[in-house]
Design a protein around this motif. Structure first.
Motif, PDB file in Angstrom:
ATOM      1  N   GLY A 159       0.804  -1.223   0.000  1.00  0.00           N
ATOM      2  CA  GLY A 159       0.000   0.000   0.000  1.00  0.00           C
ATOM      3  C   GLY A 159       0.837   1.273   0.000  1.00  0.00           C
ATOM      4  N   SER A 217       0.644  -6.387   5.544  1.00  0.00           N
ATOM      5  CA  SER A 217      -0.577  -6.807   4.845  1.00  0.00           C
ATOM      6  C   SER A 217      -0.479  -8.270   4.423  1.00  0.00           C
ATOM      7  CB  SER A 217      -0.830  -5.934   3.612  1.00  0.00           C
ATOM      8  OG  SER A 217      -1.008  -4.591   4.006  1.00  0.00           O
ATOM      9  N   GLN A 267      -6.624  -2.747   3.364  1.00  0.00           N
ATOM     10  CA  GLN A 267      -5.962  -1.454   3.395  1.00  0.00           C
ATOM     11  C   GLN A 267      -6.674  -0.425   2.516  1.00  0.00           C
ATOM     12  OE1 GLN A 267      -1.793  -1.985   2.673  1.00  0.00           O
ATOM     13  NE2 GLN A 267      -1.263   0.046   3.417  1.00  0.00           N
ATOM     14  N   ASP A 288      -6.548  -3.481   8.631  1.00  0.00           N
ATOM     15  CA  ASP A 288      -5.328  -2.994   7.978  1.00  0.00           C
ATOM     16  C   ASP A 288      -5.421  -1.475   7.792  1.00  0.00           C
ATOM     17  OD1 ASP A 288      -2.927  -2.824   6.689  1.00  0.00           O
ATOM     18  OD2 ASP A 288      -3.369  -4.375   5.200  1.00  0.00           O
TER      19      ASP A 288
HETATM   20 MG    MG Z   1       0.049  -2.903   3.756  1.00  0.00          MG
END
Ligand code: MG
Ligand code: ATP
Ligand code: ATP
Ligand code: MG
Lengths: 280, 289
Positions: free
Chosen positions: A144, B47, B92, B170
């Motif tokens: 991310g 993650s 996420q 997350d």
């Molecule tokens: Mg992540």
């Protein structure tokens, strides 16, 4: 240096369709060249809508928007988009390249930047965001925070006149966030462009020159960070808050400690306390 | 439910030039009912670790157990549905879990899928959307016609509506406004305590980890780097800085204050108010001299 208005919103109102409520209601503000403006506001207050209006992804039903004096409309939008670099809230919505380096190259290709210059900028910007090791990775295989770093590199590479970061560092750790924002702001010092950061991160707001506070589609306030943070209670009422130093300063004042100004960071608060300590 | 990682290694795209080991020989234990925060730099494997908890990923080597479920290369359970009804994961990026026509249908998807009776579903939608602060007029809208923070709320409501026993989060507050961040974390914590959930939270906020977690695991480059109680872990400035992390802001300030004023106010999870009081006493001490 003389500052020129780069972005002007004049009485802008917008809704997503005829039946939907107005999400921006008579919004006016000006952002100058060389300025860093943070836009803050509760969820759904209209921040991302403002960003999409600036680069002509949406057009207002009322009022007008000028970029470098030119009105944003169907005709000018292609020219204007070349000047505006934007990182969206979710970076997945903007990856186009098969690899990280293709992705950074894409925006430059569209703007006709020569090949040697492109190669140079790919190197520089990926290095600046700490992603040099991932040049050949497919963007959807990044974590991310890595995605956000690459998205930022891609807009830095096109060297836009207006750079809009819509919660572009939300997935980074505080240190990573600080580093990236330092990189961006040092580029702002070198070149003339306007930086607009849309953010919920209180530390990031502190660094901006000016803050625009949105509430329910209207501009609620527009001021320097230091002045904004004196309005703690009012900010809390509209879903916002102030940073740790401002909260601590407030508590100190409650205990009768006469702080001379609203501190913006640890250093300033410690200095002020030290001065009081020496005086006694 | 108890969660155990035993020598877990996870490799993306094995046996290709892009092979990447994201978790390496990871072992830890999460006691049923505890609230664990997982912290680490960008790309450290957080993650990837979470996606093992509902069987989205299965260890390349080693074994993960969640309650009675065993997940390993040899032991891929044929039916993950039951596990997924017990382990709710908030991803996420919220868009990754939104896909229905309307917000309402999106929240209903989980409970319907796991056989919650029709008569109950409406109640669950109401309760979950209230818990996440989603206003009722948004329920009929497409989830893709929402602001970022509103989408986040829908994604969380969808997971809550399933009433999981394990809550896996997350960075669940990324994109929420400051009030939303606080209310959401308080809501998770309340649920955690009232329903006796096991909660695993990935966060970049040392403050949240300090406030809500009873245990912290720090990752670095796919390996476990530190673990322990938050106030033990978060005062080890040097060790954290080595892996590009920082101590919570209040600890940073306290350290700088103690240095400058030659004091030794200890860190004991105090609030800003309590800290202000200690500072006042230091300054008042001055006056009395
Ligand atoms: Mg992540
Ligand atoms: N595509 C769309 N169609 C209809 N309504 C929309 C659409 N996108 C956003 N909205 C609505 O417009 C309002 C403003 O949304 P916007 O995305 O500008 O908010 P924001 O300030 O960026 O919020 P956040 O902090 O949650 O990202 C919200 O009420 C939202 O529900
Ligand atoms: N689908 C994938 N294929 C290949 N490599 C991947 C994939 N997803 C993640 N990775 C790599 O695995 C490593 C760990 O990624 P992960 O998403 O678990 O990190 P993270 O700790 O969650 O990071 P962040 O804080 O940025 O979200 C990263 O180096 C990433 O590039
Ligand atoms: Mg937004």
């Amino acid at each position: 240096m003389e500052n020129k208005p780069l972005i002007q919103f004049k009485n802008v109102s917008f809704r997503y369709n005829d039946k939907a409520p107005w999400v921006l209601d008579n919004v006016s503000f000006t952002i100058e060249e060389d300025e860093w403006v943070a836009i803050i506001g509760h969820n759904g207050s209209g921040k991302s809508t403002i960003a999409k209006l600036i680069n002509g992804l949406l057009f207002p039903q009322k009022g007008e928007i000028l970029i470098s004096g030119k009105k944003v409309d169907e005709e000018s939008v292609w020219e204007i988009r070349k000047e505006v670099g934007m990182v969206f809230q979710n970076p997945d919505n903007q990856f186009v390249g098969a690899t990280v380096q293709d992705d950074v190259a894409f925006g430059m290709e569209n703007r006709g930047i020569p090949r040697e210059e492109m190669i140079k900028r790919i190197d520089e910007t990926l290095k600046a965001v700490g992603m040099s090791d991932y040049r050949l990775t497919e963007p959807h295989r990044l974590s991310g925070g890595q995605k956000q770093r690459v998205a930022i590199a891609s807009v830095l590479a096109i060297s836009p006149k207006v750079l809009i970061l819509d919660e572009a560092t939300a997935m980074l750790d505080p240190n990573g966030r600080k580093e990236i924002m330092q990189t961006v702001s040092s580029i702002l010092d070198e070149r003339n462009f306007a930086l607009i950061t849309i953010t919920h991160d209180l530390e990031e707001i502190v660094q901006a020159d000016r803050v625009i506070v949105m509430n329910n589609g209207q501009v609620w306030d527009e001021a320097k960070p230091r002045d904004i943070f004196t309005k703690k209670e009012a900010l809390r009422e509209i879903g916002l808050d102030v940073p740790f130093v401002a909260i601590l300063a407030d508590e100190l004042k409650q205990y009768g400690i006469p702080l001379p100004k609203e501190p913006l960071n640890h250093g300033e608060l410690l200095e002020d306390l030290w001065t009081l300590h020496l005086r006694t | 439910m108890d969660i155990t990682f035993k020598n877990v290694t996870y490799t993306y795209q094995p046996n290709t030039p892009f092979e990447h080991t994201a978790l390496e020989n990871m072992s830890f234990h999460v006691k049923s009912g505890s609230f664990v925060a997982i912290i680490g730099h960008t790309g450290s494997g957080k993650s990837t670790l979470l996606s093992h908890l509902n069987g989205l990923q299965v260890p390349t080597e080693g074994e993960v157990t969640i309650g009675d479920y065993r997940l390993s290369r040899e032991h891929k359970p044929s039916d993950l549905k039951e596990l997924r009804s017990k382990v709710g994961v908030v991803f996420q990026y919220p868009e990754h879990q939104l896909f229905e026509e309307t917000v309402e249908k999106d929240i209903a998807f989980g409970p319907e899928n796991f056989g919650v009776p029709e008569s109950d579903i409406k109640k669950r939608i109401e309760k979950a959307s209230r818990a996440v602060g989603l206003s009722p007029e948004l329920l009929k809208r497409s989830p893709f016609e929402l602001s970022g923070g509103q989408m986040r709320r829908v994604a969380i409501a969808g997971v809550l509506a399933v009433s999981p026993e394990v809550l896996v989060l997350d960075e669940p507050t990324a994109g929420l406004d400051p009030r939303g961040q606080k209310e959401m974390m308080d809501m998770f914590y309340q649920l955690h305590r009232e329903e006796g959930l096991t909660t695993v939270l990935v966060t970049h906020s040392m403050e949240d980890a300090l406030k809500y977690a009873d245990y912290v695991i720090i990752l670095n480059k796919g390996a476990k780097y530190m673990e322990g109680r938050p106030e033990e872990v978060f005062t080890q400035k040097e060790a954290l800085q080595k892996v590009q992390l920082d101590v919570p802001e209040i600890v940073q300030f306290l350290t700088a204050f103690n240095q400058k004023f030659h004091t030794s106010i200890p860190f004991q999870k105090q609030s800003e108010k309590e800290l202000a009081r200690s500072i006042q006493q230091v300054l008042k001490g001055d006056e009395e001299k």
